[in-house]
Design an enzyme around this catalytic site. Structure first.
Site, PDB file in Angstrom:
ATOM      1  N   SER A  11     -61.757  29.097   3.471  1.00 39.70           N
ATOM      2  CA  SER A  11     -62.923  27.766   3.281  1.00 39.70           C
ATOM      3  C   SER A  11     -63.217  27.385   4.200  1.00 39.70           C
ATOM      4  O   SER A  11     -64.325  26.430   4.695  1.00 39.70           O
ATOM      5  CB  SER A  11     -63.024  27.628   2.044  1.00 39.70           C
ATOM      6  OG  SER A  11     -61.737  26.591   1.958  1.00 39.70           O
ATOM      7  N   GLY A  12     -61.742  27.239   5.210  1.00 42.64           N
ATOM      8  CA  GLY A  12     -61.613  26.402   6.136  1.00 42.64           C
ATOM      9  C   GLY A  12     -63.152  26.770   7.406  1.00 42.64           C
ATOM     10  O   GLY A  12     -63.270  26.980   7.455  1.00 42.64           O
ATOM     11  N   TYR A  13     -62.431  25.798   8.274  1.00 39.05           N
ATOM     12  CA  TYR A  13     -63.673  26.341   9.846  1.00 39.05           C
ATOM     13  C   TYR A  13     -62.802  27.414  10.475  1.00 39.05           C
ATOM     14  O   TYR A  13     -64.217  28.314  10.860  1.00 39.05           O
ATOM     15  CB  TYR A  13     -64.076  25.130  10.435  1.00 39.05           C
ATOM     16  CG  TYR A  13     -64.912  24.057  10.446  1.00 39.05           C
ATOM     17  CD1 TYR A  13     -65.767  24.103   9.696  1.00 39.05           C
ATOM     18  CD2 TYR A  13     -64.553  22.599  10.506  1.00 39.05           C
ATOM     19  CE1 TYR A  13     -66.778  23.317   9.222  1.00 39.05           C
ATOM     20  CE2 TYR A  13     -64.966  21.491  10.142  1.00 39.05           C
ATOM     21  CZ  TYR A  13     -66.590  21.820   9.540  1.00 39.05           C
ATOM     22  OH  TYR A  13     -66.792  20.905   8.986  1.00 39.05           O
ATOM     23  N   THR A  14     -61.604  27.226  10.384  1.00 39.51           N
ATOM     24  CA  THR A  14     -61.606  28.606  11.452  1.00 39.51           C
ATOM     25  C   THR A  14     -61.579  29.982  10.903  1.00 39.51           C
ATOM     26  O   THR A  14     -61.444  30.669  10.698  1.00 39.51           O
ATOM     27  CB  THR A  14     -60.105  28.536  11.864  1.00 39.51           C
ATOM     28  OG1 THR A  14     -58.736  28.000  10.728  1.00 39.51           O
ATOM     29  CG2 THR A  14     -59.874  27.757  12.713  1.00 39.51           C
ATOM     30  N   CYS A 148     -56.709  25.009  20.254  1.00 39.80           N
ATOM     31  CA  CYS A 148     -57.319  25.173  20.954  1.00 39.80           C
ATOM     32  C   CYS A 148     -57.256  24.172  22.225  1.00 39.80           C
ATOM     33  O   CYS A 148     -57.190  25.016  22.848  1.00 39.80           O
ATOM     34  CB  CYS A 148     -58.675  24.593  19.771  1.00 39.80           C
ATOM     35  SG  CYS A 148     -58.183  22.865  19.490  1.00 39.80           S
ATOM     36  N   ASN A 314     -63.827  25.594  20.384  1.00 39.84           N
ATOM     37  CA  ASN A 314     -62.385  25.545  20.120  1.00 39.84           C
ATOM     38  C   ASN A 314     -62.315  26.845  19.055  1.00 39.84           C
ATOM     39  O   ASN A 314     -60.961  27.447  18.540  1.00 39.84           O
ATOM     40  CB  ASN A 314     -62.256  23.988  19.958  1.00 39.84           C
ATOM     41  CG  ASN A 314     -63.844  23.561  19.006  1.00 39.84           C
ATOM     42  OD1 ASN A 314     -64.039  24.070  19.412  1.00 39.84           O
ATOM     43  ND2 ASN A 314     -63.300  23.127  17.535  1.00 39.84           N
TER      44      ASN A 314
HETATM   45  N1  LIG Z   1     -60.408  23.590  14.086  1.00 43.09           N
HETATM   46  C1  LIG Z   1     -59.948  24.342  14.939  1.00 43.09           C
HETATM   47  O1  LIG Z   1     -60.898  23.982  15.847  1.00 43.09           O
HETATM   48  C2  LIG Z   1     -58.070  24.997  15.079  1.00 43.09           C
HETATM   49  C3  LIG Z   1     -58.709  25.219  16.665  1.00 43.09           C
HETATM   50  C4  LIG Z   1     -57.344  25.890  16.280  1.00 43.09           C
HETATM   51  C5  LIG Z   1     -56.354  26.169  15.406  1.00 43.09           C
HETATM   52  N2  LIG Z   1     -56.470  25.474  14.147  1.00 43.09           N
HETATM   53  C6  LIG Z   1     -55.498  25.488  12.798  1.00 43.09           C
HETATM   54  O2  LIG Z   1     -56.305  26.398  12.169  1.00 43.09           O
HETATM   55  C7  LIG Z   1     -55.923  25.537  10.760  1.00 43.09           C
HETATM   56  C8  LIG Z   1     -56.938  25.874  10.157  1.00 43.09           C
HETATM   57  O3  LIG Z   1     -57.606  24.878  10.889  1.00 43.09           O
HETATM   58  P1  LIG Z   1     -58.830  24.471  10.010  1.00 43.09           P
HETATM   59  O4  LIG Z   1     -59.927  23.741  11.387  1.00 43.09           O
HETATM   60  O5  LIG Z   1     -60.038  25.878   9.216  1.00 43.09           O
HETATM   61  O6  LIG Z   1     -58.749  24.239   9.235  1.00 43.09           O
HETATM   62  P2  LIG Z   1     -59.522  23.087   7.746  1.00 43.09           P
HETATM   63  O7  LIG Z   1     -61.256  23.507   7.978  1.00 43.09           O
HETATM   64  O8  LIG Z   1     -59.057  22.001   7.267  1.00 43.09           O
HETATM   65  O9  LIG Z   1     -59.221  24.285   6.619  1.00 43.09           O
HETATM   66  C9  LIG Z   1     -58.239  24.498   5.837  1.00 43.09           C
HETATM   67  C10 LIG Z   1     -58.377  25.678   4.849  1.00 43.09           C
HETATM   68  O10 LIG Z   1     -57.014  25.664   4.377  1.00 43.09           O
HETATM   69  C11 LIG Z   1     -56.494  25.635   2.436  1.00 43.09           C
HETATM   70  N3  LIG Z   1     -55.636  24.154   2.197  1.00 43.09           N
HETATM   71  C12 LIG Z   1     -56.195  23.011   2.908  1.00 43.09           C
HETATM   72  N4  LIG Z   1     -55.093  22.079   2.536  1.00 43.09           N
HETATM   73  C13 LIG Z   1     -54.579  23.252   1.520  1.00 43.09           C
HETATM   74  C14 LIG Z   1     -53.473  23.320   0.919  1.00 43.09           C
HETATM   75  N5  LIG Z   1     -52.657  21.823   0.424  1.00 43.09           N
HETATM   76  N6  LIG Z   1     -51.898  23.599   0.991  1.00 43.09           N
HETATM   77  C15 LIG Z   1     -53.380  25.466   0.657  1.00 43.09           C
HETATM   78  N7  LIG Z   1     -54.320  25.457   0.939  1.00 43.09           N
HETATM   79  C16 LIG Z   1     -55.038  24.149   2.112  1.00 43.09           C
HETATM   80  C17 LIG Z   1     -58.190  24.801   2.504  1.00 43.09           C
HETATM   81  O11 LIG Z   1     -58.787  25.529   1.131  1.00 43.09           O
HETATM   82  P3  LIG Z   1     -59.197  25.413   0.105  1.00 43.09           P
HETATM   83  O12 LIG Z   1     -58.517  23.482  -0.124  1.00 43.09           O
HETATM   84  O13 LIG Z   1     -60.689  25.057  -0.159  1.00 43.09           O
HETATM   85  O14 LIG Z   1     -57.559  25.560  -0.362  1.00 43.09           O
HETATM   86  C18 LIG Z   1     -59.108  25.146   4.003  1.00 43.09           C
HETATM   87  O15 LIG Z   1     -59.778  26.455   3.647  1.00 43.09           O
HETATM   88  C19 LIG Z   1     -55.330  24.283  10.676  1.00 43.09           C
HETATM   89  O16 LIG Z   1     -53.792  24.575  11.012  1.00 43.09           O
HETATM   90  C20 LIG Z   1     -55.447  24.132  12.354  1.00 43.09           C
HETATM   91  O17 LIG Z   1     -54.472  23.233  12.875  1.00 43.09           O
HETATM   92  C21 LIG Z   1     -57.530  24.409  14.271  1.00 43.09           C
END
Ligand SMILES: NC(=O)c1ccc[n+]([C@@H]2O[C@H](COP(=O)([O-])OP(=O)(O)OC[C@H]3O[C@@H](n4cnc5c(N)ncnc54)[C@H](OP(=O)(O)O)[C@@H]3O)[C@@H](O)[C@H]2O)c1
Length: 347
Positions: A11-14, A148, A314
């Site tokens: 459900s998150g952005y990545t 990123c 990113n």
């Molecule tokens: N955003 C970027 O540009 C980017 C780039 C490279 C790498 N990353 C890395 O990729 C990962 C995900 O990033 P994102 O930007 O997609 O984050 P995000 O939008 O906050 O999404 C995180 C996901 O994990 C779930 N989640 C949140 N807290 C949780 C917990 N305590 N236990 C289990 N599930 C949990 C959330 O879903 P539910 O609460 O619905 O389960 C959500 O689907 C991170 O580690 C980040 O550092 C991000």
């Protein structure tokens, strides 16, 4: 043949971006996508760009079935505590978090401020930049996608460090980033009146991605990187401006050769350096939604400083696109599969 692929944290952005790509990959059947907050809801309710492309619903991570490959899109410090459970679900894993990027557990503790839960597994994961670790990825079962900011900075500087062309203690990198880098959970700083129109220095020193840059660029020598990150008024994209000092009096034509030799055959790296017009150097806006990394440079005529400019989206080359490129390599597919499309212009 289609591989059954699931995403934890979809459900998150990545996770959403990965799903956008995987749904159109010819060798993939998306099996399950998890969310604890939206269990049972249609995916398109959270990722509205996927309306009419999928009728998948989110499931809870507790209901996961075995699959061929698992993508982990969870916040930092989650996958390392549940990795045995994930390994039992799938023989191959690609983790997009920072948990398995660093090879040295001491470095991990230094930069992340706590002991790694599974230091024994750090060397099982291949660091996720395909341009640097392509051959290892072809044999890997576990890949840890790169950060990123680290991706743009490392790709920008890799040819210079690999060829030992720059001074080792004077690299200064300033990255300007969009708001989606922070994920989809809002906080005080991402509240619209506080985030809009911002040029906010949010991590002038000690950014954790510096550790990845040191790991990938030092080539056994002692290296110092001075890294700062600034949040700007953009949703996607980042621009890394890297200042390095050349050891020898190289001319721009020599630098061209270094970059062409390193990246001439790379499908997702473009050298962007024009002598006229408005698109002379890389611009993140032109890369939105694509897996390209655009790299340009300019030598300071009055010193031996070289400015390297590197831009990515990113969520794509910095996350989901890079992960899919790695997925292709890991599974014997053409690494461009599902990623060959240009950006939008104008946007
Ligand atoms: N955003 C970027 O540009 C980017 C780039 C490279 C790498 N990353 C890395 O990729 C990962 C995900 O990033 P994102 O930007 O997609 O984050 P995000 O939008 O906050 O999404 C995180 C996901 O994990 C779930 N989640 C949140 N807290 C949780 C917990 N305590 N236990 C289990 N599930 C949990 C959330 O879903 P539910 O609460 O619905 O389960 C959500 O689907 C991170 O580690 C980040 O550092 C991000």
């Amino acid at each position: 043949m289609k591989l059954k692929v699931s995403i934890i944290g979809a459900s998150g952005y990545t996770g959403g971006e990965l799903l956008r790509l995987l749904l159109f990959h010819p060798n993939v059947e998306v099996n399950q996508v998890t969310s604890e907050s939206y269990t049972g809801k249609f995916v398109y309710k959270i990722h509205p760009n996927l309306r009419k492309t999928t009728m998948l619903k989110f499931t809870s991570a507790n209901e996961m079935q075995p699959c061929d490959l698992l993508f982990l899109c969870l916040p930092h410090n989650r996958s390392q505590n549940k990795i045995d459970e994930y390994k039992n679900l799938a023989p191959k894993i690609i983790d997009l978090s920072a948990d398995f990027r660093l090879k040295d557990a001491n470095e991990y503790e230094k930069w992340y401020g706590h002991k790694h839960a599974r230091p024994d597994l750090l060397n099982e994961f291949v660091y996720g930049i395909p341009e640097l670790h392509r051959e290892e990825m072809k044999k890997a079962n576990y890949i840890s996608s790169a950060g990123c900011n680290a991706t743009a900075s490392i790709l920008g500087l890799y040819p210079l460090y690999k060829n030992n062309l720059v001074e080792l203690d004077r690299t200064v990198i300033e990255v300007k980033v969009g708001s989606s880098e922070g994920g989809n959970k809002g906080n005080e700083g991402s509240h619209h009146p506080e985030r809009a129109n911002v040029v906010r220095s949010y991590q002038p020193t000690q950014h954790r991605h510096t550790a990845e840059m040191l790991q990938e660029l030092s080539f056994g020598q002692k290296l110092t990187i001075h890294f700062s990150a600034t949040a700007i008024d953009m949703v996607r994209g980042l621009l890394a401006t890297c200042h390095v000092f050349l050891k020898n009096d190289l001319q721009e034509k020599d630098i061209w050769k270094v970059y062409r030799d390193a990246y001439g055959n790379e499908p997702f790296i473009r050298i962007v350096k024009e002598s006229e017009g408005i698109y002379r150097y890389p611009e993140p806006k032109l890369l939105i939604g694509t897996n390209y990394c655009d790299i340009g440079f300019k030598k300071d005529e009055f010193s031996n400083r070289l400015v390297v400019i590197s831009a990515i989206d990113n969520l794509m080359k910095g996350a989901a696109g890079q992960a899919l490129q790695a997925f292709n390599l890991m599974n014997g597919f053409d690494e461009r599969t599902g990623l060959e499309f240009p950006g939008l212009h104008p946007i």
